[in-house]
Motif scaffolding. Structure first.
Motif, PDB file in Angstrom:
ATOM      1  N   GLU A 186      32.923  38.402  18.788  1.00  0.00           N
ATOM      2  CA  GLU A 186      32.116  37.360  18.142  1.00  0.00           C
ATOM      3  C   GLU A 186      31.341  36.504  19.144  1.00  0.00           C
ATOM      4  O   GLU A 186      30.945  35.388  18.845  1.00  0.00           O
ATOM      5  N   GLY A 187      31.120  37.031  20.350  1.00  0.00           N
ATOM      6  CA  GLY A 187      30.296  36.318  21.327  1.00  0.00           C
ATOM      7  C   GLY A 187      31.002  35.209  22.062  1.00  0.00           C
ATOM      8  O   GLY A 187      30.350  34.342  22.664  1.00  0.00           O
ATOM      9  N   HIS A 188      32.353  35.212  22.080  1.00  0.00           N
ATOM     10  CA  HIS A 188      33.097  34.120  22.704  1.00  0.00           C
ATOM     11  C   HIS A 188      32.755  33.911  24.175  1.00  0.00           C
ATOM     12  O   HIS A 188      32.792  32.785  24.679  1.00  0.00           O
ATOM     13  N   LEU A 189      32.454  34.997  24.884  1.00  0.00           N
ATOM     14  CA  LEU A 189      32.331  34.937  26.338  1.00  0.00           C
ATOM     15  C   LEU A 189      30.900  34.752  26.813  1.00  0.00           C
ATOM     16  O   LEU A 189      30.652  34.711  28.019  1.00  0.00           O
ATOM     17  N   LEU A 190      29.964  34.623  25.903  1.00  0.00           N
ATOM     18  CA  LEU A 190      28.554  34.554  26.286  1.00  0.00           C
ATOM     19  C   LEU A 190      28.187  33.160  26.793  1.00  0.00           C
ATOM     20  O   LEU A 190      28.612  32.140  26.239  1.00  0.00           O
ATOM     21  N   ALA A 191      27.362  33.141  27.829  1.00  0.00           N
ATOM     22  CA  ALA A 191      26.907  31.877  28.418  1.00  0.00           C
ATOM     23  C   ALA A 191      25.686  31.374  27.653  1.00  0.00           C
ATOM     24  O   ALA A 191      24.567  31.354  28.178  1.00  0.00           O
ATOM     25  N   VAL A 192      25.895  30.970  26.399  1.00  0.00           N
ATOM     26  CA  VAL A 192      24.774  30.593  25.544  1.00  0.00           C
ATOM     27  C   VAL A 192      24.080  29.329  26.025  1.00  0.00           C
ATOM     28  O   VAL A 192      22.923  29.073  25.665  1.00  0.00           O
ATOM     29  N   GLN A 193      24.758  28.513  26.841  1.00  0.00           N
ATOM     30  CA  GLN A 193      24.112  27.352  27.452  1.00  0.00           C
ATOM     31  C   GLN A 193      24.059  27.482  28.970  1.00  0.00           C
ATOM     32  O   GLN A 193      23.921  26.503  29.681  1.00  0.00           O
ATOM     33  N   GLY A 194      24.136  28.732  29.463  1.00  0.00           N
ATOM     34  CA  GLY A 194      24.158  28.938  30.897  1.00  0.00           C
ATOM     35  C   GLY A 194      25.526  28.595  31.461  1.00  0.00           C
ATOM     36  O   GLY A 194      26.514  28.484  30.741  1.00  0.00           O
ATOM     37  N   GLY A 195      25.592  28.443  32.780  1.00  0.00           N
ATOM     38  CA  GLY A 195      26.827  28.003  33.402  1.00  0.00           C
ATOM     39  C   GLY A 195      27.494  29.042  34.268  1.00  0.00           C
ATOM     40  O   GLY A 195      26.893  30.038  34.683  1.00  0.00           O
ATOM     41  N   ILE A 196      28.786  28.798  34.525  1.00  0.00           N
ATOM     42  CA  ILE A 196      29.592  29.569  35.462  1.00  0.00           C
ATOM     43  C   ILE A 196      30.676  30.304  34.687  1.00  0.00           C
ATOM     44  O   ILE A 196      31.269  29.765  33.760  1.00  0.00           O
ATOM     45  N   CYS A 197      30.959  31.535  35.085  1.00  0.00           N
ATOM     46  CA  CYS A 197      32.060  32.307  34.517  1.00  0.00           C
ATOM     47  C   CYS A 197      33.237  32.280  35.490  1.00  0.00           C
ATOM     48  O   CYS A 197      33.045  32.498  36.690  1.00  0.00           O
ATOM     49  N   ILE A 198      34.436  31.989  34.979  1.00  0.00           N
ATOM     50  CA  ILE A 198      35.651  32.089  35.784  1.00  0.00           C
ATOM     51  C   ILE A 198      36.401  33.332  35.323  1.00  0.00           C
ATOM     52  O   ILE A 198      36.920  33.385  34.208  1.00  0.00           O
ATOM     53  N   ASP A 199      36.444  34.335  36.186  1.00  0.00           N
ATOM     54  CA  ASP A 199      37.134  35.594  35.895  1.00  0.00           C
ATOM     55  C   ASP A 199      38.586  35.454  36.352  1.00  0.00           C
ATOM     56  O   ASP A 199      38.854  35.214  37.530  1.00  0.00           O
ATOM     57  N   VAL A 200      39.539  35.623  35.421  1.00  0.00           N
ATOM     58  CA  VAL A 200      40.958  35.451  35.743  1.00  0.00           C
ATOM     59  C   VAL A 200      41.692  36.793  35.841  1.00  0.00           C
ATOM     60  O   VAL A 200      42.923  36.826  35.839  1.00  0.00           O
ATOM     61  N   ASN A 201      40.968  37.892  35.957  1.00  0.00           N
ATOM     62  CA  ASN A 201      41.619  39.200  36.000  1.00  0.00           C
ATOM     63  C   ASN A 201      42.576  39.356  37.180  1.00  0.00           C
ATOM     64  O   ASN A 201      43.546  40.128  37.093  1.00  0.00           O
ATOM     65  N   ARG A 202      42.309  38.669  38.280  1.00  0.00           N
ATOM     66  CA  ARG A 202      43.204  38.769  39.427  1.00  0.00           C
ATOM     67  C   ARG A 202      44.491  37.970  39.220  1.00  0.00           C
ATOM     68  O   ARG A 202      45.457  38.145  39.966  1.00  0.00           O
ATOM     69  N   MET A 203      44.514  37.102  38.240  1.00  0.00           N
ATOM     70  CA  MET A 203      45.716  36.340  37.879  1.00  0.00           C
ATOM     71  C   MET A 203      46.455  37.150  36.819  1.00  0.00           C
ATOM     72  O   MET A 203      46.420  36.849  35.629  1.00  0.00           O
TER      73      MET A 203
END
Length: 464
Positions: free
Chosen positions: A83-100
């Motif tokens: 449902e588009g939860h991860l989209l940067a609809v207002q721009g910004g920074i992504c924090i990827d937690v896959n290494r955690m």
């Protein structure tokens, strides 16, 4: 704040992130684009940078820097949302937690485990199976535990084991100010203060970023059997499910697959399933208990014209069947080359399931849009996917009209606009219809109090 407008990205923030994180921060277009896509048809520009967090402190520092500049920050793990939860609809920074992705502690005697947010459900189950335990929530995709908690995920086992709402006991959460707080305990119940864990579970990253999650575990069942039962019609299959649940049979899984989906799955997974509406079921318990459950459900199914069960008794057979079910989305997309799927889900009280499904099927058939239907129908939850030509405005409009009609029907029957996908971007317009203006205003007040700069996944659930 207008959810459609990107916010300015100060160079000072990008410089500060590069200084703090070094190679853990990337502005490469390929990396940004990877983190700016979701399953489904919703699109938005990619984030301006991606930070690969390896600790709670990393998340805290990235959030603090973004908050100083009032720049949006979106948590990312498996990227399987619809449902588009991860989209940067207002721009910004992504924090990827896959290494955690570590298991922090297993408390086998208490049937709990504490993990980092990036661990997936399959990784978790691999880690605890040697202790005779498993984590039952299974949304289909190999989703991360953090993402599942954020969207209050459900899945095929929910009819017996519940959803993430019932199975998350405690959280460590990084707030908009960069503070790390803890909610809940490993105790099974508490009367101490506001239930912040329940508030955070399902908040879709708009109130905080999870850095630890404590969930319930369950003993691996002594016996497991899976069965397929074909029916002459969708209604017959659904009526069998309703009767099974109302009789209190503790079935572990019961999935509805319509004839379109069976045909697509057969082609994709090279199976030879009978091309009729079917239920895919699983029974857990002692050998005697499993036998009793199966006999009861078989008797109910026969009353509605169901065939004799076809059994999958070995782990390999069960895995093949459930993998085919979980791949139904990809099987459907491949059935119409070049298409995209507008996926939607609703959940209704079990007594109204047949009403909701049959009318929705009739509308989909009349539309001419190819579709597939699957459902965790034991708890009244079902999914439609409308397969459209992405370049056809007419097909997109017809599919969205079907989605609106489906949701309106579910709400009229006492149900919800989304049983497990979450609101994200796609279903924002339905939240007031379901909860009411007063309740949504209360949600806005909570969001504004906890995130005054609106940096945490803004433009999702509702607009500020």
């Amino acid at each position: 704040m207008n959810a459609a407008l990107p916010r300015p990205m100060p160079q000072a923030l990008l410089d500060a992130l590069a200084s703090r994180f070094g190679t853990q921060c990337s502005t490469a277009m390929a990396v940004r684009e990877h983190h700016g896509r979701v399953e489904g048809s919703i699109q938005a520009p990619p984030p301006a940078a991606v930070v690969f967090a390896e600790s709670t402190l990393d998340v805290q520092d990235a959030v603090r820097l973004c908050n100083q500049h009032a720049v949006p920050v979106i948590a990312y793990a498996a990227g399987s949302s619809l449902e588009g939860h991860l989209l940067a609809v207002q721009g910004g920074i992504c924090i990827d937690v896959n290494r955690m992705n570590r298991v922090l502690s297993v408390n086998a005697e208490d049937l709990t485990v504490t993990v980092q947010p990036g661990i997936t459900r399959k990784q978790l189950n691999d880690a605890v199976k040697d202790q005779g335990l498993f984590f039952p929530i299974d949304p289909g995709a190999d989703a991360s535990i953090g993402g599942m908690a954020a969207t209050r995920a459900s899945g095929t086992n929910a009819v017996r084991y519940g959803t993430m709402r019932e199975n998350v006991l405690a959280l460590e959460v990084v707030t908009a100010s960069g503070e790390a707080i803890r909610t809940g305990t490993r105790a099974r119940k508490s009367s101490a203060g506001y239930d912040l864990t329940r508030l955070m579970v399902g908040s879709e990253g708009t109130l905080g970023i999870f850095t630890e999650v404590t969930v319930r575990l369950y003993p691996l069942p002594e016996a497991v059997s899976a069965a397929i039962c074909s029916f002459p019609s969708i209604e017959a299959a659904v009526r069998s499910v309703i009767q099974t649940i109302q009789l209190g049979v503790p079935i572990a899984r019961v999935e509805l697959i319509d004839v379109n989906s069976v045909r697509m799955v057969n082609a994709h997974s090279k199976l030879g399933l009978r091309e009729e509406p079917m239920l895919l079921m699983e029974f857990h318990g002692s050998p005697a208990g499993v036998k009793e459950q199966a006999e009861t459900v078989q008797e109910i199914a026969r009353e509605w014209g169901g065939n004799d069960f076809e059994w999958a008794t070995t782990p390999e057979e069960r895995t093949r069947l459930w993998t085919a079910r979980h791949n139904a989305y990809f099987a459907a997309v491949q059935s119409r080359p070049g298409c995209v799927a507008i996926a939607t889900d609703t959940c209704v009280p079990i007594s109204r399931l047949a009403d909701a499904l049959l009318d929705s099927i009739a509308e989909a058939d009349a539309s001419g849009i190819p579709y597939f239907l699957v459902g965790h129908v034991g708890d009244g939850n079902f999914h439609f996917g409308y397969l459209i030509d992405p370049d056809s405005a007419d097909e997109r409009a017809r599919a969205e009209a079907l989605n609106h009609q489906l949701v309106a029907r579910a709400l009229a029957l006492g149900g919800t606009c989304t049983g497990e996908h979450g609101v994200g971007v796609h279903k924002m317009g339905f939240l007031v219809d379901e909860a009411g203006a007063g309740a949504v205003q209360m949600m806005r007040a909570i969001k504004q109090a906890l995130d005054p700069n609106d940096i945490l996944n803004p433009g999702k659930i509702f607009a500020l």
